[in-house]
Design an enzyme around this catalytic site. Structure first.
Site, PDB file in Angstrom:
ATOM      1  N   HIS A   1       0.831  -1.207   0.000  1.00 54.74           N
ATOM      2  CA  HIS A   1       0.000   0.000   0.000  1.00 54.74           C
ATOM      3  C   HIS A   1       0.863   1.254   0.000  1.00 54.74           C
ATOM      4  O   HIS A   1       1.816   1.372   0.775  1.00 54.74           O
ATOM      5  CB  HIS A   1      -0.893  -0.007   1.247  1.00 54.74           C
ATOM      6  CG  HIS A   1      -1.692   1.241   1.432  1.00 54.74           C
ATOM      7  ND1 HIS A   1      -1.670   1.979   2.592  1.00 54.74           N
ATOM      8  CD2 HIS A   1      -2.547   1.890   0.593  1.00 54.74           C
ATOM      9  CE1 HIS A   1      -2.479   3.019   2.474  1.00 54.74           C
ATOM     10  NE2 HIS A   1      -3.022   2.986   1.280  1.00 54.74           N
ATOM     11  N   SER A   2       0.559   2.194  -0.891  1.00 50.99           N
ATOM     12  CA  SER A   2       1.118   3.533  -0.864  1.00 50.99           C
ATOM     13  C   SER A   2       2.644   3.505  -0.910  1.00 50.99           C
ATOM     14  O   SER A   2       3.228   2.965  -1.840  1.00 50.99           O
ATOM     15  CB  SER A   2       0.578   4.266   0.372  1.00 50.99           C
ATOM     16  OG  SER A   2       0.806   5.643   0.289  1.00 50.99           O
ATOM     17  N   TYR A   3       3.316   4.094   0.094  1.00 54.22           N
ATOM     18  CA  TYR A   3       4.783   4.091   0.167  1.00 54.22           C
ATOM     19  C   TYR A   3       5.366   2.699  -0.025  1.00 54.22           C
ATOM     20  O   TYR A   3       6.437   2.531  -0.621  1.00 54.22           O
ATOM     21  CB  TYR A   3       5.220   4.676   1.520  1.00 54.22           C
ATOM     22  CG  TYR A   3       6.526   4.157   2.052  1.00 54.22           C
ATOM     23  CD1 TYR A   3       7.737   4.549   1.480  1.00 54.22           C
ATOM     24  CD2 TYR A   3       6.562   3.276   3.131  1.00 54.22           C
ATOM     25  CE1 TYR A   3       8.951   4.072   1.971  1.00 54.22           C
ATOM     26  CE2 TYR A   3       7.760   2.800   3.640  1.00 54.22           C
ATOM     27  CZ  TYR A   3       8.958   3.203   3.052  1.00 54.22           C
ATOM     28  OH  TYR A   3      10.160   2.722   3.543  1.00 54.22           O
TER      29      TYR A   3
END
Length: 244
Positions: free
Chosen positions: A76-78
């Protein structure tokens, strides 16, 4: 039964995946959701010594310690930085890579590379002002969360280790692209720091054409915000199990 490793993004922890872990477990799947060093229940380890390599090792060592093979690795994300690195370094362990509204770097880029200069400057200034060299989380309203969900995430977010932000990641995109990939594009609201990535994953020229080659890449849209594991876990579980 499939094997899943779920990796949270910046400011989060394993707690963010709680609803998804429960749902996958009820279906009989094996699930690991590590907390990255320096965050959430491991926030006592926050220090300037935590780097991007620390977090890559957190994920790779989870897979190895749990003796997991044929892993569906959801990042997720980063954590798209971490999933890309792990797929490059231990590709034989990864069955599919699922980027959940995540960063997908080019070789040599950092997490910060696609961010606006104002965002970079603000985060770096905050880290420099912190004794732990960390920068604070945003209001979860930016992820489209409200009510109890926003409050739940607000209580649990913790500062993120700053030395992960500018660290360059070198990898072989052809090796990563040999693994089938799914990109989950969260559109309502669409988080601005992911806008460049949304364009990339639909571009046949990305990774010099390797992104659409190899194991193949698909893009799935979810009409929710940046934290779909919180805002629409059922729909995210459907995507994860379909790609397993």
């Amino acid at each position: 039964m499939a094997e899943f490793v779920l990796v949270h993004g910046a400011w989060h922890g394993a707690w963010a995946w709680r609803r998804v872990v429960a749902a996958l477990g009820l279906q009989g799947h094996r699930v690991a959701a590590p907390t990255l060093t320096g965050l959430a229940d491991r926030r006592h380890l926050l220090s300037p010594l935590v780097t991007l390599e620390t977090h890559i090792a957190d994920v790779a060592h989870t897979i190895e310690a749990e003796e997991m093979h044929e892993v569906v690795l959801a990042v997720h994300s980063y954590a798209g930085m971490l999933g890309t690195a792990v797929a490059d370094r231990i590709p034989g362990r990864i069955r599919r890579l699922v980027y959940v509204d995540a960063v997908v770097p080019k070789p040599g880029e950092s997490w910060s590379s696609t961010h606006a200069s104002a965002t970079r400057e603000a985060r770096l200034a905050a880290a420099q002002a912190s004794p732990d060299y960390a920068f604070p989380p945003p209001d979860p309203g930016a992820y489209g969360l409200h009510g109890d969900d926003r409050d739940w995430v607000m209580r649990r977010q913790t500062p993120h280790p700053g030395h992960t932000y500018l660290a360059r990641l070198d990898f072989d995109p052809v090796r990563v692209a040999a693994i089938p990939r799914t990109y989950v594009n969260c559109t309502e609201p669409a988080l601005a720091t992911i806008d460049v990535i949304r364009q990339r994953v639909r571009d046949r020229r990305f990774w010099d054409g390797a992104w659409q080659a190899g194991g193949g890449a698909t893009v799935v849209e979810l009409a929710t915000g940046h934290d779909p594991m919180v805002s629409c876990p059922r729909e995210l579980v459907e995507i994860l199990t379909l790609t397993s």
